[in-house]
Design an enzyme around this catalytic site. Structure first.
Site, PDB file in Angstrom:
ATOM      1  N   ASP A 295      -7.110 -37.367 -18.990  1.00  0.00           N
ATOM      2  CA  ASP A 295      -8.058 -36.242 -19.071  1.00  0.00           C
ATOM      3  C   ASP A 295      -7.590 -35.054 -18.212  1.00  0.00           C
ATOM      4  OD1 ASP A 295      -8.584 -37.269 -16.542  1.00  0.00           O
ATOM      5  OD2 ASP A 295     -10.712 -36.740 -16.643  1.00  0.00           O
TER       6      ASP A 295
ATOM      7  N   SER B 178     -16.088 -45.414 -19.493  1.00  0.00           N
ATOM      8  CA  SER B 178     -15.780 -44.015 -19.799  1.00  0.00           C
ATOM      9  C   SER B 178     -14.294 -43.709 -19.567  1.00  0.00           C
ATOM     10  CB  SER B 178     -16.652 -43.113 -18.952  1.00  0.00           C
ATOM     11  OG  SER B 178     -16.511 -43.452 -17.578  1.00  0.00           O
TER      12      SER B 178
ATOM     13  N   ARG C 150     -27.206 -41.223 -22.821  1.00  0.00           N
ATOM     14  CA  ARG C 150     -26.155 -42.161 -23.237  1.00  0.00           C
ATOM     15  C   ARG C 150     -26.803 -43.518 -23.532  1.00  0.00           C
ATOM     16  NH1 ARG C 150     -21.874 -38.997 -22.057  1.00  0.00           N
ATOM     17  NH2 ARG C 150     -21.460 -38.252 -19.940  1.00  0.00           N
TER      18      ARG C 150
ATOM     19  N   ASP D 183      -8.088 -33.841 -15.214  1.00  0.00           N
ATOM     20  CA  ASP D 183      -7.620 -34.003 -13.838  1.00  0.00           C
ATOM     21  C   ASP D 183      -6.870 -35.321 -13.626  1.00  0.00           C
ATOM     22  OD1 ASP D 183     -10.022 -35.340 -14.261  1.00  0.00           O
ATOM     23  OD2 ASP D 183     -10.510 -35.357 -12.138  1.00  0.00           O
TER      24      ASP D 183
ATOM     25  N   SER E  74     -13.118 -32.224 -14.566  1.00  0.00           N
ATOM     26  CA  SER E  74     -12.631 -33.452 -15.186  1.00  0.00           C
ATOM     27  C   SER E  74     -12.333 -33.296 -16.677  1.00  0.00           C
ATOM     28  CB  SER E  74     -13.647 -34.559 -14.934  1.00  0.00           C
ATOM     29  OG  SER E  74     -13.147 -35.783 -15.361  1.00  0.00           O
ATOM     30  N   HIS E  75     -13.067 -34.015 -17.493  1.00  0.00           N
ATOM     31  CA  HIS E  75     -12.805 -34.055 -18.935  1.00  0.00           C
ATOM     32  C   HIS E  75     -13.562 -32.980 -19.700  1.00  0.00           C
ATOM     33  CE1 HIS E  75     -16.224 -36.322 -17.638  1.00  0.00           C
ATOM     34  NE2 HIS E  75     -16.766 -36.098 -18.803  1.00  0.00           N
TER      35      HIS E  75
ATOM     36  N   ASP F  31      -7.587 -38.592 -14.104  1.00  0.00           N
ATOM     37  CA  ASP F  31      -8.112 -39.885 -13.650  1.00  0.00           C
ATOM     38  C   ASP F  31      -8.552 -40.790 -14.801  1.00  0.00           C
ATOM     39  OD1 ASP F  31     -10.292 -38.314 -14.164  1.00  0.00           O
ATOM     40  OD2 ASP F  31     -11.293 -38.637 -12.247  1.00  0.00           O
ATOM     41  N   ARG F  32      -8.710 -40.231 -16.013  1.00  0.00           N
ATOM     42  CA  ARG F  32      -9.097 -41.079 -17.151  1.00  0.00           C
ATOM     43  C   ARG F  32      -7.896 -41.433 -18.019  1.00  0.00           C
ATOM     44  NH1 ARG F  32     -14.817 -39.301 -19.754  1.00  0.00           N
ATOM     45  NH2 ARG F  32     -15.979 -39.278 -17.796  1.00  0.00           N
TER      46      ARG F  32
ATOM     47  N   LYS G 161     -10.208 -43.215  -9.825  1.00  0.00           N
ATOM     48  CA  LYS G 161      -9.565 -43.854 -10.967  1.00  0.00           C
ATOM     49  C   LYS G 161      -8.244 -43.144 -11.222  1.00  0.00           C
ATOM     50  CE  LYS G 161     -12.811 -41.397 -14.003  1.00  0.00           C
ATOM     51  NZ  LYS G 161     -14.153 -41.189 -13.465  1.00  0.00           N
TER      52      LYS G 161
END
Ligand code: G1P
Ligand code: ZN
Length: 539
Positions: free
Chosen positions: A276, A364, A494, A278, A112-113, A280-281, A375
């Site tokens: 991002d 996020s 977090r 992949d 991902s990110h 999705d963000r 997403k």
């Protein structure tokens, strides 16, 4: 050609918030991918007649891992694999391909990110036939399988050429290589009014989309520049690179610095966005203006009727517990269903499948709808562009008018990274045990209305998940604490802070949250226990 190879288990193949994510160096160990994939195949069982989708974000080791997956799938008796050309496919596009082809599931190779490259991270996300990532009940079974695995099956054949679309036979299994962009573009055209968006760009509207040298480059070039007519050069960092050109492909104010600097400069475009690794963000920017993902979810939900696919109504909306409550007020105003789930997109899947929700999002930088079960970064960008096209208003105007209507949730997330895992676990454990005692107590004018663990009872499958700790105050402010489940080493704590104001709409979020930050630190003892007096990343 089918070989059975003896192996010994790895003990660290437990999936986190979104699949398995590890340092590339860890994944490069002998049989690491093989063990993980064989464990999945064993848990699925009976692979005859089954079809899976495979693709990835193009990061380091994608190509090698895909070859292993092909050879193992064939050896394990899988009927067919649908693979993105050259092994590329974004996470949202993969979800669509699974659903469209009624496949039995799919594998997206991505962390991902997280940064890529030999010194970065690698990952595998496993989705089922819904097009969404498997629930914890299944990933737990796979983890158990990884702990006792003794052998794996693989076809001893040369690497397969994935450079051209078409069908081929591999070791008794069918492989269909597809253009990973086409189906995705068709889907977007069915959701949004592309003619209205073309007119927007014809009117001289400008945008910059930063693909961060990751998978969305080809999707964005096709949609924004080729089809919608955004000026050439609107999409930057558009060629996916194995190490993302050294970028950390996480679209936020810290890591999408190039885009942020541009959008806060005198040359800023009318609209800015980034995705991002992949795809999705998403991050949404106006001229010198940033939209928090929590606000973005609320604004998209409030404007559902402007989009052809949602015009006739939406079922409801869901957010992760850590996400701000901005969208809750919108759900109440429209009298639609509203849900709060644990962090991780997989928790939205049952709600979408059962038609309880249409939209969902996370703080996020994740927003999406039931068109797929992941997403979707480009979807969010097209949605924003559609609102702009329909209203003729700027990003800033749209957001400010939203605050005027609903009030504003000031919201910031603080990440304390690289914390010793045992220390972080103990901190959360101690914090949880003291929360019940806080009820009714007042800290610098903030009175605790309730405090405790966030527990989600899934209304569809009845499963129960505990994720994070929440302190709520009588004025609607909240503190949420969680441990990250996507890191590849150490722990990240977090801390999510939120404070609502109906009238004070133009203040600085960090300033508005100063007192609550102090309260959050003193209750949790993060500075004393971790030695960190400041967060490593603030978003
Ligand atoms: C993070 C985000 C979460 C998101 C996940 C996958 O997980 O916080 O919202 O679903 O990445 O993109 P975390 O590291 O917090 O477990
Ligand atoms: Zn992602």
């Amino acid at each position: 050609m089918i070989q059975t190879i003896a192996t010994t288990p790895y003990t660290d193949q437990k999936m986190g918030t979104a699949g398995l994510r590890r340092k590339s160096k860890v994944v490069l160990q002998p049989n690491y991918i093989e063990n993980f994939m064989q464990s999945i195949f064993n848990v699925i069982g009976n692979l005859r007649n089954k079809t899976f989708v495979v693709g990835g974000d193009g990061r380091f080791y994608n190509d090698k891992a895909i070859q292993k997956i092909i050879k193992m799938a064939a050896a394990n008796g899988v009927a067919k694999l649908i693979i993105g050309q050259n092994g590329f496919m974004s996470t949202p596009a993969g979800s669509n391909v699974i659903r469209k082809n009624k496949a039995d599931g799919g594998f997206i190779l991505s962390a991902s990110h997280n940064p890529g490259g030999e010194n970065g991270d690698f990952g595998i996300k496993y989705s089922n036939a819904s097009g969404g990532q498997i629930p914890s009940s299944v990933s737990d079974k796979i983890y158990q399988q990884t702990l006792s695995l003794k052998e794996y099956k693989i076809c001893d054949i040369p690497d397969i050429d994935l450079s051209k679309p078409g069908v081929q036979d591999v070791c008794g299994m069918k492989i269909e290589v597809i253009d990973p962009v086409k189906d995705y573009v068709d889907m977007m055209q069915n959701i949004f009014d592309f003619d209205a968006l073309k007119k927007l760009f014809q009117s001289g509207f400008t945008m910059r989309f930063d693909a961060m040298n990751a998978v969305t480059g080809p999707y964005a070039l096709k949609i924004f520049e080729e089809i919608l007519g955004a000026p050439k050069g609107s999409v930057v960092n558009a060629v996916p690179l194995q190490d993302f050109g050294g970028l950390h492909p996480d679209p936020n104010m810290v890591y999408a610095k190039e885009l942020v600097d541009f959008m806060y400069s005198e040359h800023a475009a009318d609209f800015g966005a980034a995705n991002d690794g992949d795809g999705d963000r998403n991050m949404i920017l106006g001229k010198k203006f940033f939209v928090t993902p929590s606000d973005s979810l609320a604004i998209l939900t409030d404007n559902f009727s402007l989009i052809p696919a949602y015009k006739s109504g939406i079922y409801g909306v869901a957010k992760s517990a850590a996400t701000s409550t901005a969208v809750k007020r919108v759900a109440e105003a429209h009298a639609i269903g509203y849900y709060e789930v644990p962090t991780g997109w997989k928790y939205f899947v049952n709600l979408m499948d059962s038609k309880r929700i249409t939209f969902c999002g996370e703080e996020s930088f994740g927003t999406g709808s039931s068109h797929i079960r992941e997403k979707d970064g480009i979807w969010a960008v097209l949605f924003w562009l559609s609102i702009i096209a329909a209203t003729g208003k700027s990003v800033e105007q749209i957001t400010r008018e939203h605050w005027q209507k609903y009030g504003r949730s000031y919201y910031v997330r603080f990440d304390f990274e690289g914390v010793d895992t045992d220390l972080a676990d103990k901190l959360m454990e101690d914090l949880e045990s003291k929360l019940p005692m806080l009820q009714g107590k007042t800290f610098s004018g903030y009175t605790v209305s309730d405090a405790g663990a966030f527990v989600y009872n899934d209304p569809v499958d009845g499963s129960s998940t505990k994720n994070g700790l929440i302190i709520r105050f009588t004025d609607g402010s909240r503190i949420v604490y969680r441990l990250s489940g996507t890191g590849s080493s150490g722990a990240t704590i977090r801390v999510y802070l939120e404070r609502f104001s109906k009238t004070n709409l133009d203040d600085d979020p960090l300033k508005m949250l100063t007192e609550i930050f102090k309260i959050a630190m003193s209750i949790s003892e993060i500075p004393e226990r971790t030695g960190k007096h400041q967060a490593d990343v603030i978003t």
